[in-house]
Design an enzyme around this catalytic site. Structure first.
Site, PDB file in Angstrom:
ATOM      1  CG  ASN A  23     -17.040  16.402  30.784  1.00 44.37           C
ATOM      2  OD1 ASN A  23     -17.583  16.269  31.889  1.00 44.37           O
ATOM      3  ND2 ASN A  23     -15.941  17.104  30.611  1.00 44.37           N
ATOM      4  NE  ARG A 401     -18.309  17.691  40.703  1.00 46.61           N
ATOM      5  CZ  ARG A 401     -18.496  18.912  40.188  1.00 46.61           C
ATOM      6  NH1 ARG A 401     -17.966  19.960  40.756  1.00 46.61           N
ATOM      7  NH2 ARG A 401     -19.216  19.073  39.082  1.00 46.61           N
TER       8      ARG A 401
HETATM    9  C1  EPZ Z   1     -17.872  21.539  29.389  1.00 50.68           C
HETATM   10  O1  EPZ Z   1     -18.339  22.568  30.245  1.00 50.68           O
HETATM   11  C2  EPZ Z   1     -17.175  20.532  30.296  1.00 50.68           C
HETATM   12  N1  EPZ Z   1     -18.147  20.020  31.278  1.00 50.68           N
HETATM   13  C3  EPZ Z   1     -16.023  21.208  31.028  1.00 50.68           C
HETATM   14  O2  EPZ Z   1     -15.342  20.186  31.768  1.00 50.68           O
HETATM   15  C4  EPZ Z   1     -15.062  21.782  29.991  1.00 50.68           C
HETATM   16  O3  EPZ Z   1     -14.020  22.470  30.663  1.00 50.68           O
HETATM   17  C5  EPZ Z   1     -15.818  22.741  29.063  1.00 50.68           C
HETATM   18  O4  EPZ Z   1     -16.916  22.057  28.444  1.00 50.68           O
HETATM   19  C6  EPZ Z   1     -14.928  23.291  27.952  1.00 50.68           C
HETATM   20  O5  EPZ Z   1     -14.452  22.257  27.163  1.00 50.68           O
HETATM   21  C7  EPZ Z   1     -19.039  19.080  30.886  1.00 50.68           C
HETATM   22  O6  EPZ Z   1     -19.075  18.683  29.744  1.00 50.68           O
HETATM   23  C8  EPZ Z   1     -19.958  18.566  31.949  1.00 50.68           C
HETATM   24  P1  EPZ Z   1     -18.563  25.519  27.623  1.00 50.68           P
HETATM   25  P2  EPZ Z   1     -19.349  23.697  29.664  1.00 50.68           P
HETATM   26  O7  EPZ Z   1     -19.987  25.924  27.564  1.00 50.68           O
HETATM   27  O8  EPZ Z   1     -20.252  23.096  28.678  1.00 50.68           O
HETATM   28  C9  EPZ Z   1     -18.370  30.226  28.076  1.00 50.68           C
HETATM   29  C10 EPZ Z   1     -14.489  19.106  33.658  1.00 50.68           C
HETATM   30  O9  EPZ Z   1     -13.471  19.347  34.317  1.00 50.68           O
HETATM   31  N2  EPZ Z   1     -19.861  30.165  28.087  1.00 50.68           N
HETATM   32  O10 EPZ Z   1     -17.950  24.810  26.461  1.00 50.68           O
HETATM   33  O11 EPZ Z   1     -19.913  24.410  30.825  1.00 50.68           O
HETATM   34  C11 EPZ Z   1     -17.739  29.586  29.290  1.00 50.68           C
HETATM   35  O12 EPZ Z   1     -17.672  30.498  30.367  1.00 50.68           O
HETATM   36  C12 EPZ Z   1     -15.366  20.257  33.210  1.00 50.68           C
HETATM   37  O13 EPZ Z   1     -14.858  17.967  33.282  1.00 50.68           O
HETATM   38  C13 EPZ Z   1     -20.587  31.359  28.056  1.00 50.68           C
HETATM   39  O14 EPZ Z   1     -20.020  32.444  28.040  1.00 50.68           O
HETATM   40  O15 EPZ Z   1     -18.314  24.666  28.924  1.00 50.68           O
HETATM   41  C14 EPZ Z   1     -16.371  29.212  28.771  1.00 50.68           C
HETATM   42  O16 EPZ Z   1     -15.524  30.338  28.807  1.00 50.68           O
HETATM   43  C15 EPZ Z   1     -14.906  21.600  33.741  1.00 50.68           C
HETATM   44  N3  EPZ Z   1     -21.956  31.288  28.049  1.00 50.68           N
HETATM   45  C16 EPZ Z   1     -16.633  28.835  27.303  1.00 50.68           C
HETATM   46  O17 EPZ Z   1     -17.896  29.431  26.978  1.00 50.68           O
HETATM   47  C17 EPZ Z   1     -22.616  30.088  28.062  1.00 50.68           C
HETATM   48  O18 EPZ Z   1     -23.859  30.093  28.038  1.00 50.68           O
HETATM   49  C18 EPZ Z   1     -16.738  27.335  27.052  1.00 50.68           C
HETATM   50  O19 EPZ Z   1     -17.683  26.818  27.971  1.00 50.68           O
HETATM   51  C19 EPZ Z   1     -21.856  28.896  28.097  1.00 50.68           C
HETATM   52  C20 EPZ Z   1     -20.484  28.956  28.102  1.00 50.68           C
END
Ligand code: EPZ
Length: 426
Positions: A23, A401
């Site tokens: 990540n 992955r």
């Molecule tokens: C990152 O995803 C990680 N992926 C995820 O890991 C991880 O679970 C997540 O952060 C939370 O820590 C990578 O780094 C590639 P977020 P990301 O934006 O960036 C909401 C794994 O298994 N949100 O921090 O997509 C979202 O729905 C993966 O390695 C919005 O609402 O997560 C969530 O509830 C899975 N609008 C919360 O924020 C947005 O525009 C946190 O998501 C963006 C996010």
């Protein structure tokens, strides 16, 4: 499709190096777009998602090669001199949400980009509204056509952007866009994850000015241009936490090396509260485990809280605890697809809303189970290693992955796990 065949019940013993962080790797690779030239990123894991991001960068016009760096730690050499195709196609984005990370760098360098909306994943919608809000605040015009984000900007201008919730992806994407904007950008309620700090350090190595990364307020002074850089990726704290959970659940005595123990303090604290003895150094952790875990209630939270990416693995550990406890996921409210599969192994778990109620059982029994996403697969491997008898885990492309050759690493510490071709299901 491949499957894993696991014969459970064998304690894990030995020493294992942790790979580079998935990540962090993905945004680091996208950030190379910001500065035309040849970048080197060391300690990049050979994962399916890294190959997908490499494929996307090649579509954009980059040249990428894996090289064996010092002490055979894999490095990526990325030449972004000839990048020109500013598009991330749906066929690719739908396989990996992190493809959205090219939005900020392409917009900052070329002033135009067309990126497919990522759609959902195994546990529900994954919106990108915060990424889009950030780009608009920096002055980009955003339109939507045929499921694509179409963003354009003559020149991005710095602004103060306050995120309503912590988002790792939005923080990283907007940080990358802002580093070439005119003036100063302040990100408020920014994500504090180590992966964000690593991204800021790489941008600064390219000549950027990103300050206070790691805090919830990040200040970015835009510059006119950046130059290529060399960067060493951080270790994968989720892979480390996964292997520690496997030893705790299965029993044994294992030392993990090449990690950053300060990146997983809350997981280490949880394991100690569950009764496991740890020897913690800056870059290694030794865990010894005999007997059942004490039940420990856990709730996920943004860093430095308990990571949602460790939620499934923790539930596997607690399914064999000596008592009952709860796991509440405050980040993703329905990320529990692994629970039904764990129940097939004999786990006693009930999900109510975004909380799993886990009643520890004395033993799990091997059975055929199915992967649904990266961390759910890890949870099922952990349970299979501890279960009595044979567990067949199908659809292991999910785990490939996010984990580099996980079955080979587990065999190094005594696990009986092998990869087999899965005959076509009739
Ligand atoms: C990152 O995803 C990680 N992926 C995820 O890991 C991880 O679970 C997540 O952060 C939370 O820590 C990578 O780094 C590639 P977020 P990301 O934006 O960036 C909401 C794994 O298994 N949100 O921090 O997509 C979202 O729905 C993966 O390695 C919005 O609402 O997560 C969530 O509830 C899975 N609008 C919360 O924020 C947005 O525009 C946190 O998501 C963006 C996010």
């Amino acid at each position: 499709m491949d499957k894993f065949v696991i014969e459970g019940g064998k304690p894990l013993k030995g020493t294992l190096p942790v790979s580079g962080a998935k990540n962090a790797s993905l945004p680091l690779m996208a950030a190379a777009i910001l500065a035309p030239g040849i970048h080197t990123i060391e300690n990049v894991p050979r994962l399916r998602d890294v190959r997908t991001m490499a494929h996307l960068l090649r579509i954009i016009g980059a040249r990428i090669d894996f090289e064996d760096g010092p002490s055979s730690v894999p490095s990526l050499v990325i030449d972004t001199s000839d990048c020109s195709f500013c598009e991330a196609p749906y066929e690719l984005v739908k396989t990996m949400r992190a493809s959205i990370y090219v939005l900020g760098p392409l917009l900052a360098r070329f002033g135009k980009v067309r990126v497919s909306l990522p759609g959902g994943c195994a546990w529900g919608p994954r919106p990108v509204d915060l990424h889009i809000m950030g780009m608009e605040k920096l002055g980009a015009q955003i339109e939507f056509e045929d499921g694509y984000i179409v963003a354009s900007a003559e020149k991005l201008r710095g602004d103060t952007i306050s995120f309503p919730i912590r988002s790792v992806g939005a923080t990283g994407n907007v940080m990358m866009a802002a580093c070439l904007a005119e003036g100063t950008t302040i990100l408020q309620n920014a994500a504090c994850e180590p992966e964000i700090v690593a991204l800021a350090q790489f941008i600064n190595a390219m000549g950027g000015h990103v300050k206070q990364a790691g805090s919830d307020q990040i200040v970015i002074e835009g510059v006119d241009q950046l130059h290529p850089a060399k960067f060493q990726n951080i270790p994968d704290r989720i892979e480390a936490g996964t292997f520690l959970s496997a030893v705790a659940t299965t029993g044994g005595d294992v030392t993990l090396t090449n990690l950053r123990s300060d990146h997983l303090s809350v997981v280490l604290d949880g394991l100690e509260r569950a009764g496991f003895s740890l020897e913690i150094q800056d870059t290694s952790v030794k865990i010894q485990s005999e007997g059942r875990a004490y039940p420990v209630d856990m709730k996920t939270a943004p860093y430095p809280g308990f990571p949602t990416d460790m939620q499934a693995q923790w539930i596997a550990l607690m399914s064999l605890a000596d008592g009952s406890c709860t796991m509440t996921d405050t980040i993703y409210t329905n990320r529990f697809t692994h629970v039904a599969e764990l129940q097939r192994l004999g786990a006693d778990i009930r999900v109510e809303g975004n909380t799993a109620l886990i009643r520890g059982v004395e033993q799990l029994k091997g059975a055929p189970v199915m992967s649904t996403d990266i961390r759910a697969s890890a949870s099922l491997i952990i349970a299979g290693l501890a279960a009595e008898g044979r567990t067949d885990l199908s659809r292991v492309y999910h785990i490939d992955r996010g984990y580099e050759r996980i079955e080979e690493k587990l065999r190094l510490i005594g696990a009986d796990i092998r990869r087999e071709d899965e005959p076509l299901q009739v």
